[in-house]
Design an enzyme around this catalytic site. Structure first.
Site, PDB file in Angstrom:
ATOM      1  N   LYS A  32      14.902 -19.046 -63.270  1.00 34.73           N
ATOM      2  CA  LYS A  32      15.430 -20.137 -64.103  1.00 34.73           C
ATOM      3  C   LYS A  32      14.696 -20.212 -65.444  1.00 34.73           C
ATOM      4  O   LYS A  32      15.306 -20.379 -66.484  1.00 34.73           O
ATOM      5  CB  LYS A  32      15.280 -21.493 -63.380  1.00 34.73           C
ATOM      6  CG  LYS A  32      16.013 -21.580 -62.053  1.00 34.73           C
ATOM      7  CD  LYS A  32      15.976 -22.988 -61.481  1.00 34.73           C
ATOM      8  CE  LYS A  32      14.591 -23.500 -61.179  1.00 34.73           C
ATOM      9  NZ  LYS A  32      13.903 -22.840 -60.040  1.00 34.73           N
ATOM     10  N   ARG A 107      16.625 -32.054 -59.394  1.00 28.95           N
ATOM     11  CA  ARG A 107      16.161 -31.441 -58.151  1.00 28.95           C
ATOM     12  C   ARG A 107      16.463 -32.315 -56.949  1.00 28.95           C
ATOM     13  O   ARG A 107      16.188 -31.918 -55.821  1.00 28.95           O
ATOM     14  CB  ARG A 107      14.650 -31.250 -58.222  1.00 28.95           C
ATOM     15  CG  ARG A 107      14.180 -29.840 -58.492  1.00 28.95           C
ATOM     16  CD  ARG A 107      12.680 -29.889 -58.678  1.00 28.95           C
ATOM     17  NE  ARG A 107      12.012 -28.679 -58.360  1.00 28.95           N
ATOM     18  CZ  ARG A 107      11.589 -27.793 -59.263  1.00 28.95           C
ATOM     19  NH1 ARG A 107      11.826 -27.975 -60.533  1.00 28.95           N
ATOM     20  NH2 ARG A 107      10.938 -26.727 -58.880  1.00 28.95           N
ATOM     21  N   ARG A 146       4.261 -13.312 -60.528  1.00 28.74           N
ATOM     22  CA  ARG A 146       4.562 -13.900 -61.844  1.00 28.74           C
ATOM     23  C   ARG A 146       3.297 -14.158 -62.655  1.00 28.74           C
ATOM     24  O   ARG A 146       2.306 -14.665 -62.150  1.00 28.74           O
ATOM     25  CB  ARG A 146       5.311 -15.214 -61.621  1.00 28.74           C
ATOM     26  CG  ARG A 146       5.611 -15.951 -62.912  1.00 28.74           C
ATOM     27  CD  ARG A 146       6.706 -16.913 -62.727  1.00 28.74           C
ATOM     28  NE  ARG A 146       6.323 -18.070 -61.920  1.00 28.74           N
ATOM     29  CZ  ARG A 146       7.140 -19.094 -61.692  1.00 28.74           C
ATOM     30  NH1 ARG A 146       8.363 -19.079 -62.173  1.00 28.74           N
ATOM     31  NH2 ARG A 146       6.739 -20.108 -60.948  1.00 28.74           N
ATOM     32  N   ARG A 179      -0.062 -19.043 -62.308  1.00 29.88           N
ATOM     33  CA  ARG A 179       0.052 -20.477 -62.018  1.00 29.88           C
ATOM     34  C   ARG A 179      -0.617 -20.815 -60.691  1.00 29.88           C
ATOM     35  O   ARG A 179      -0.418 -20.107 -59.708  1.00 29.88           O
ATOM     36  CB  ARG A 179       1.529 -20.875 -61.964  1.00 29.88           C
ATOM     37  CG  ARG A 179       1.949 -21.711 -63.155  1.00 29.88           C
ATOM     38  CD  ARG A 179       3.426 -21.915 -63.187  1.00 29.88           C
ATOM     39  NE  ARG A 179       3.976 -22.536 -61.981  1.00 29.88           N
ATOM     40  CZ  ARG A 179       5.246 -22.867 -61.846  1.00 29.88           C
ATOM     41  NH1 ARG A 179       6.082 -22.656 -62.828  1.00 29.88           N
ATOM     42  NH2 ARG A 179       5.684 -23.419 -60.736  1.00 29.88           N
ATOM     43  N   ARG A 190       7.033 -25.134 -51.649  1.00 29.66           N
ATOM     44  CA  ARG A 190       8.055 -25.289 -52.687  1.00 29.66           C
ATOM     45  C   ARG A 190       9.417 -24.820 -52.196  1.00 29.66           C
ATOM     46  O   ARG A 190      10.443 -25.438 -52.491  1.00 29.66           O
ATOM     47  CB  ARG A 190       7.645 -24.509 -53.941  1.00 29.66           C
ATOM     48  CG  ARG A 190       6.503 -25.188 -54.698  1.00 29.66           C
ATOM     49  CD  ARG A 190       5.750 -24.234 -55.593  1.00 29.66           C
ATOM     50  NE  ARG A 190       6.575 -23.624 -56.614  1.00 29.66           N
ATOM     51  CZ  ARG A 190       6.269 -22.481 -57.236  1.00 29.66           C
ATOM     52  NH1 ARG A 190       5.168 -21.825 -56.943  1.00 29.66           N
ATOM     53  NH2 ARG A 190       7.075 -22.012 -58.162  1.00 29.66           N
TER      54      ARG A 190
HETATM   55  P1  ADP Z   1       9.591 -23.662 -59.788  1.00 29.01           P
HETATM   56  O1  ADP Z   1      11.024 -23.946 -60.060  1.00 29.01           O
HETATM   57  O2  ADP Z   1       9.285 -22.208 -59.870  1.00 29.01           O
HETATM   58  O3  ADP Z   1       9.073 -24.289 -58.518  1.00 29.01           O
HETATM   59  P2  ADP Z   1       8.670 -25.578 -61.828  1.00 29.01           P
HETATM   60  O4  ADP Z   1       7.723 -25.312 -62.938  1.00 29.01           O
HETATM   61  O5  ADP Z   1      10.067 -25.932 -62.177  1.00 29.01           O
HETATM   62  O6  ADP Z   1       8.633 -24.275 -60.897  1.00 29.01           O
HETATM   63  O7  ADP Z   1       8.080 -26.765 -60.907  1.00 29.01           O
HETATM   64  C1  ADP Z   1       6.733 -26.796 -60.483  1.00 29.01           C
HETATM   65  C2  ADP Z   1       6.478 -28.081 -59.676  1.00 29.01           C
HETATM   66  O8  ADP Z   1       6.677 -29.226 -60.520  1.00 29.01           O
HETATM   67  C3  ADP Z   1       7.416 -28.318 -58.496  1.00 29.01           C
HETATM   68  O9  ADP Z   1       6.954 -27.666 -57.329  1.00 29.01           O
HETATM   69  C4  ADP Z   1       7.359 -29.848 -58.369  1.00 29.01           C
HETATM   70  O10 ADP Z   1       6.181 -30.284 -57.713  1.00 29.01           O
HETATM   71  C5  ADP Z   1       7.278 -30.305 -59.818  1.00 29.01           C
HETATM   72  N1  ADP Z   1       8.616 -30.590 -60.408  1.00 29.01           N
HETATM   73  C6  ADP Z   1       9.207 -29.918 -61.442  1.00 29.01           C
HETATM   74  N2  ADP Z   1      10.401 -30.444 -61.732  1.00 29.01           N
HETATM   75  C7  ADP Z   1      10.598 -31.463 -60.872  1.00 29.01           C
HETATM   76  C8  ADP Z   1      11.656 -32.384 -60.656  1.00 29.01           C
HETATM   77  N3  ADP Z   1      12.787 -32.357 -61.390  1.00 29.01           N
HETATM   78  N4  ADP Z   1      11.513 -33.305 -59.674  1.00 29.01           N
HETATM   79  C9  ADP Z   1      10.403 -33.368 -58.907  1.00 29.01           C
HETATM   80  N5  ADP Z   1       9.359 -32.519 -59.055  1.00 29.01           N
HETATM   81  C10 ADP Z   1       9.448 -31.577 -60.021  1.00 29.01           C
END
Ligand code: ADP
Length: 238
Positions: A32, A107, A146, A179, A190
């Site tokens: 994404k 999400r 990554r 990360r 996750r």
């Molecule tokens: P990925 O999609 O690879 O898990 P992100 O950088 O999008 O990585 O998200 C990292 C973390 O940030 C998630 O595991 C969650 O804890 C938090 N997070 C990100 N976006 C949201 C969201 N829209 N709602 C709730 N938690 C979020």
């Protein structure tokens, strides 16, 4: 062909604005972030990553960051009220008036409903939902491999898309980072959170006729080309 060359070619095309919310829906590791960066550049829209916004709060030591940090370290979702306030704040800036590309939002169902309200307020056309379809077996390899550029956020993978020099970004020479939540136990958390809380959005958007499936197993340039084709059609006057 090098990823960079194709990327620049696509991004270089002068494009009118979409005036839409574009969202990328898919599990962690589906690509994404990589695709959102490219689409945003091509259509001159802001790239909004809720993960990046949260990490920025953590780095700045804000109250929001202090609340989010332990949740993210466990690989769970940050509570809706925290994320929604942060998103509202970001979207109220003028660079979002003509649309945006969301990566990692919505999400949960509550977040999707809030996004609908925001889009109505902005008088956007229908939301474009790109569903990044990927084989779950591939995700662990993508996430553990990554590496991300500290300055520009450029994304690499030590197995499939390595930088020319280990640990250094090809684009701007910055150091690459791993990360802290890209470790196996947190990744499992996750992926579980995605299955429970985010995957139901696939049916939600399918029911609204908004879901566009993207084969996210292909290499990054092919995925970008297929998304660009879809978005160009959406952009064309009806
Ligand atoms: P990925 O999609 O690879 O898990 P992100 O950088 O999008 O990585 O998200 C990292 C973390 O940030 C998630 O595991 C969650 O804890 C938090 N997070 C990100 N976006 C949201 C969201 N829209 N709602 C709730 N938690 C979020």
């Amino acid at each position: 062909m090098a990823a960079v060359t194709a990327d620049h070619k696509l991004a270089g095309r002068v494009s009118s604005r979409l005036h839409r919310a574009v969202i990328l829906l898919g599990p962690p590791g589906a690509g994404k972030g990589t695709q959102a960066q490219r689409i945003a550049q091509r259509y001159r829209l802001p790239h909004l990553s809720t993960g990046d916004m949260l990490r920025d709060h953590i780095q700045r030591g804000t109250e929001l960051g202090r609340k989010a940090k332990p949740v993210m370290e466990r690989g769970e979702l940050v509570p809706d009220e925290i994320v929604l306030g942060m998103v509202e704040d970001r979207i109220s800036r003028p660079d979002c008036d003509n649309g945006f590309v969301f990566d990692g939002f919505p999400r949960t169902l509550a977040q999707a409903e809030d996004l609908e309200r925001i889009c109505r307020q902005h008088k956007f056309g229908y939301t474009i939902v790109l569903h990044m379809v990927v084989d779950p077996d591939l995700l662990m390899r993508r996430l553990t491999g990554r590496r991300i550029c500290k300055t520009g956020g450029h994304i690499y993978n030590i197995y499939d898309r390595p930088p020319k020099t280990a640990g250094i970004c090809d684009e701007d020479g910055s150091e690459l980072m791993h990360r802290p939540d890209d470790t196996e136990p947190v990744i499992l958390g996750r992926l579980g959170a995605y299955e429970r809380e985010t995957k139901p959005l696939v049916d939600y958007y399918k029911g609204q006729g908004l879901l566009i499936a993207v084969d996210a197993m292909a290499d990054a340039d092919a995925v970008t080309a297929s998304i660009a084709k879809t978005l160009d059609r959406a952009e064309a006057p009806k």
